[in-house]
Design a protein around this motif. Structure first.
Motif, PDB file in Angstrom:
ATOM      1  N   GLY A  72       0.791  -1.222   0.000  1.00  0.00           N
ATOM      2  CA  GLY A  72       0.000   0.000   0.000  1.00  0.00           C
ATOM      3  C   GLY A  72       0.822   1.271   0.000  1.00  0.00           C
ATOM      4  O   GLY A  72       1.808   1.411  -0.724  1.00  0.00           O
ATOM      5  N   ASP A  73       0.400   2.199   0.857  1.00  0.00           N
ATOM      6  CA  ASP A  73       1.030   3.521   0.908  1.00  0.00           C
ATOM      7  C   ASP A  73       2.494   3.455   1.313  1.00  0.00           C
ATOM      8  O   ASP A  73       3.315   4.222   0.805  1.00  0.00           O
ATOM      9  N   VAL A  74       2.833   2.565   2.240  1.00  0.00           N
ATOM     10  CA  VAL A  74       4.222   2.471   2.683  1.00  0.00           C
ATOM     11  C   VAL A  74       5.112   2.052   1.518  1.00  0.00           C
ATOM     12  O   VAL A  74       6.165   2.641   1.279  1.00  0.00           O
ATOM     13  N   ALA A  75       4.677   1.046   0.766  1.00  0.00           N
ATOM     14  CA  ALA A  75       5.459   0.589  -0.384  1.00  0.00           C
ATOM     15  C   ALA A  75       5.570   1.703  -1.425  1.00  0.00           C
ATOM     16  O   ALA A  75       6.635   1.913  -2.015  1.00  0.00           O
ATOM     17  N   GLU A  76       4.489   2.439  -1.628  1.00  0.00           N
ATOM     18  CA  GLU A  76       4.506   3.535  -2.595  1.00  0.00           C
ATOM     19  C   GLU A  76       5.491   4.629  -2.160  1.00  0.00           C
ATOM     20  O   GLU A  76       6.259   5.151  -2.967  1.00  0.00           O
ATOM     21  N   GLN A  77       5.486   4.943  -0.872  1.00  0.00           N
ATOM     22  CA  GLN A  77       6.393   5.975  -0.367  1.00  0.00           C
ATOM     23  C   GLN A  77       7.844   5.502  -0.391  1.00  0.00           C
ATOM     24  O   GLN A  77       8.748   6.278  -0.699  1.00  0.00           O
ATOM     25  N   LEU A  78       8.070   4.234  -0.076  1.00  0.00           N
ATOM     26  CA  LEU A  78       9.426   3.687  -0.191  1.00  0.00           C
ATOM     27  C   LEU A  78       9.884   3.741  -1.644  1.00  0.00           C
ATOM     28  O   LEU A  78      11.035   4.055  -1.925  1.00  0.00           O
TER      29      LEU A  78
END
Length: 151
Positions: A72-78
């Motif tokens: 989700g968002d964490v993977a996208e931000q990473l």
């Protein structure tokens, strides 16, 4: 016949938990950047290029391994952070920019430390949500910002 360093690393990776592999990759990237900084200081152009190329491969591998559906968002931000690092690695290599290499080390260390904590907690059988919260606290304490939006 004794194992070479690369064979020993591959053997360790093959037996490690995925979170341990992440820690190992971050360590290799940090060590590679430190070696590149030394090569820049020593005016060793080929060594600098080789080290930055290895770090680039590591960060690209981290980026390509992101699971955007599950992460989700964490993977996208990473992913955004990894793209930022990849762009800076090109600049470091072209301009022999030791200061920027040191800044990238400062970005990678809290991520490595957070994954190290997650790996330790996984080995102890802790809850995934608690580990995720601990990781985010570590990253944010270092001045980086990753957010999670509850579904």
């Amino acid at each position: 016949m004794p194992l070479t360093a690369t064979e020993a690393f591959r053997s360790e990776v093959a037996c490690a938990r995925p979170t341990r592999v992440l820690v190992m990759l971050y360590n290799e990237a940090i060590n590679g950047l430190a070696a590149a900084i030394k090569a820049i200081g020593d005016n060793e152009i080929e060594e600098r290029c080789n080290r930055i190329n290895v770090v680039t491969e590591i960060v690209a591998t981290l980026h390509m391994s992101l699971d955007l559906e599950k992460g989700g968002d964490v993977a996208e931000q990473l992913g955004g952070l990894y793209r930022y690092i990849l762009a800076r690695l090109i600049r470091i290599n072209i301009h022999s920019d030791a200061e920027m290499a040191a800044q990238i080390i400062d970005v990678l260390k809290p991520l490595r430390d957070a994954w190290e904590e997650v790996d330790r907690r996984m080995a102890e059988g802790e809850d995934l949500a608690a580990m995720e919260a601990a990781m985010l606290r570590r990253v944010e304490a270092a001045g980086n910002r990753l957010t999670i939006h509850a579904a």
